[in-house]
Design a protein around this motif. Sequence first.
Motif, short mmCIF file in Angstrom:
data_model
loop_
_atom_site.label_atom_id
_atom_site.label_comp_id
_atom_site.label_asym_id
_atom_site.label_seq_id
_atom_site.Cartn_x
_atom_site.Cartn_y
_atom_site.Cartn_z
N ARG A 1 0.89 -1.06 0.00
CA ARG A 1 -0.10 -0.05 0.02
C ARG A 1 0.86 1.13 0.14
NH1 ARG A 1 -0.91 1.00 5.91
NH2 ARG A 1 -0.29 -0.94 6.85
N PRO A 2 1.92 1.39 -0.91
CA PRO A 2 2.44 2.65 -1.09
C PRO A 2 1.62 3.97 -1.39
CG PRO A 2 2.78 1.36 -3.03
CD PRO A 2 2.00 0.50 -2.14
N SER A 3 1.86 5.12 -1.11
CA SER A 3 1.40 6.21 -1.50
C SER A 3 1.36 6.51 -3.05
CB SER A 3 2.12 7.57 -0.84
OG SER A 3 2.11 7.35 0.52
N LYS A 4 0.26 6.81 -3.27
CA LYS A 4 -0.34 7.05 -4.75
C LYS A 4 -0.28 5.46 -5.70
CE LYS A 4 2.22 11.35 -4.64
NZ LYS A 4 0.69 12.23 -4.86
N LYS A 5 -0.20 4.56 -4.93
CA LYS A 5 -0.18 3.16 -5.55
C LYS A 5 -1.18 2.23 -4.65
CE LYS A 5 4.28 3.49 -8.06
NZ LYS A 5 5.31 2.80 -8.30
N GLU A 6 -2.25 2.91 -4.39
CA GLU A 6 -3.24 1.90 -3.36
C GLU A 6 -3.99 1.29 -4.03
OE1 GLU A 6 -2.63 5.63 -3.44
OE2 GLU A 6 -2.37 6.20 -1.57
#
Length: 496
Positions: free
Chosen positions: A25-30
């Motif tokens: 769940r990285p930021s901008k890649k949810e």
Amino acid sequence: MSDAIRSLEPRALWNCFADLNAVPRPSKKEAKVKAFVRAFADKHALECLEDSGGNLIVKKPATADRAGHAPVILQAHLDMVHKAADGVSFDFENQGIDMWIDGDWVRARSTTLGADNGLGAAAILAVLASKDLSHPPIEALLTIDEEQGMSGARMLQGGLLSGKTMLNLDSEEDDEFTIGCAGGIDTLVSWQHYTHSLHAPEPRYEIRIEGLRGGHSGLQIHEGRANAIKLMARLLDTCGTEMVALSEMKGGSARNAIPARCTAVVVVQAGSWEKEKADAEDEAAFEKRIADEAADILAEFRRIEPDMRITTQKLPPSPHGFTPTMTDENQRAFVSALRAVVNGVYRMSPEITGLVEASSNLSLIDVAEDCAEWSGLQRSSVESSKRDVAAAFAAPFRLIGAEVRNDDGYPGWSPSASSAILDQMKGIYRELFGHDVGVSACHAGLECGVIAQTYPGLDMISFGPDIEEAHSENERASISSAQKFWKLLTTTLARL
């Protein structure tokens, strides 16, 4: 992942956290974590909406004993800061977090844990999945991209939430209620610089600064932790252009983390005009200059940065036969600007004792052949002060001709003098734990102020379990505190 995590109490909370941490769940890649939440909602026959900003809203009806009560918004963010320890390779876009138990703490193996804000999100999921908890209608707001600029909260769609009370579960001390926070603004810098090429076999060296504590650039900015980028500028300044020419520099891991690591590639230059190229004597002088300055730095920071390492390593000759480096004039301007830039506490609050009002963190840097880019995050609980510290951060970079721009920023959250949810929860806390809870504002960025722009008039409070060293590979969450947090949350919901 240790199966022991799933045996921790309360199991409902820790099992949801384990499930969540298995999903990248990285930021901008949810996308993956949003798919996980949708599947979760389907499994429990709950309504799940996605707004125009990419945020998810999951709704659950009230239990029979709370029917007719006003809805309550439970809010957390889905993304997490991704940082691995020095030398550790970890694919955050495809691997789940590997957790283990260390006494009263849950940790991750050499990476950030994601308790910020995974425990808050997991608590919301556990409430949504519950069959025996008493609660009013729940509107669970799970936002995206909090850690990289709060774009989810900033693009939040109106008209989808009806609740007037919001419980934000993104705080990190179980004996404090947060009722205000700082706003923030990112300053982004780009600089086209001139280069010249030094031919092989001019000696190339890598300078490494690593092992720093790093940490949250808001919550830990007042502790005097070392900034690896600033320290690298100090080392380069100590050497000067007569000794080294800068070729590459890279440091920092996230916009909202204190840089714990920085590397630079330099070419050692001849120590006098009579020499055509550097020799062993020049290399020895360079190594001694770095070692002497490193010894001073290590002594200065020995108490707060006990694991700091500053090393040099000679590199093989460039495979291209030459090494592009900054010109002397550009290097002097660049290093001087980095030395001068505001970093750390800018102003303490005159209104709240011990609260940082405004701060600045030099977060990320990447120097390549003819372009350098770097950025910083400025925070303040006062809007005019936020603009002022951002301008101060930008000033030395504008002086060297760099292009400086700011993002839109996000507002702070002003404490309310009158809050029904605060008064009610203070009483519940005293009843449950036998003492009064602290009430304060914090210097971190919470989404409450941003959400209130779309949904004005919300009565909001933020609370959570004890989480230490967020935004670093030493992040850890207290097991006993999570139990306390869960008890407070579920008791509060049963009273609303």
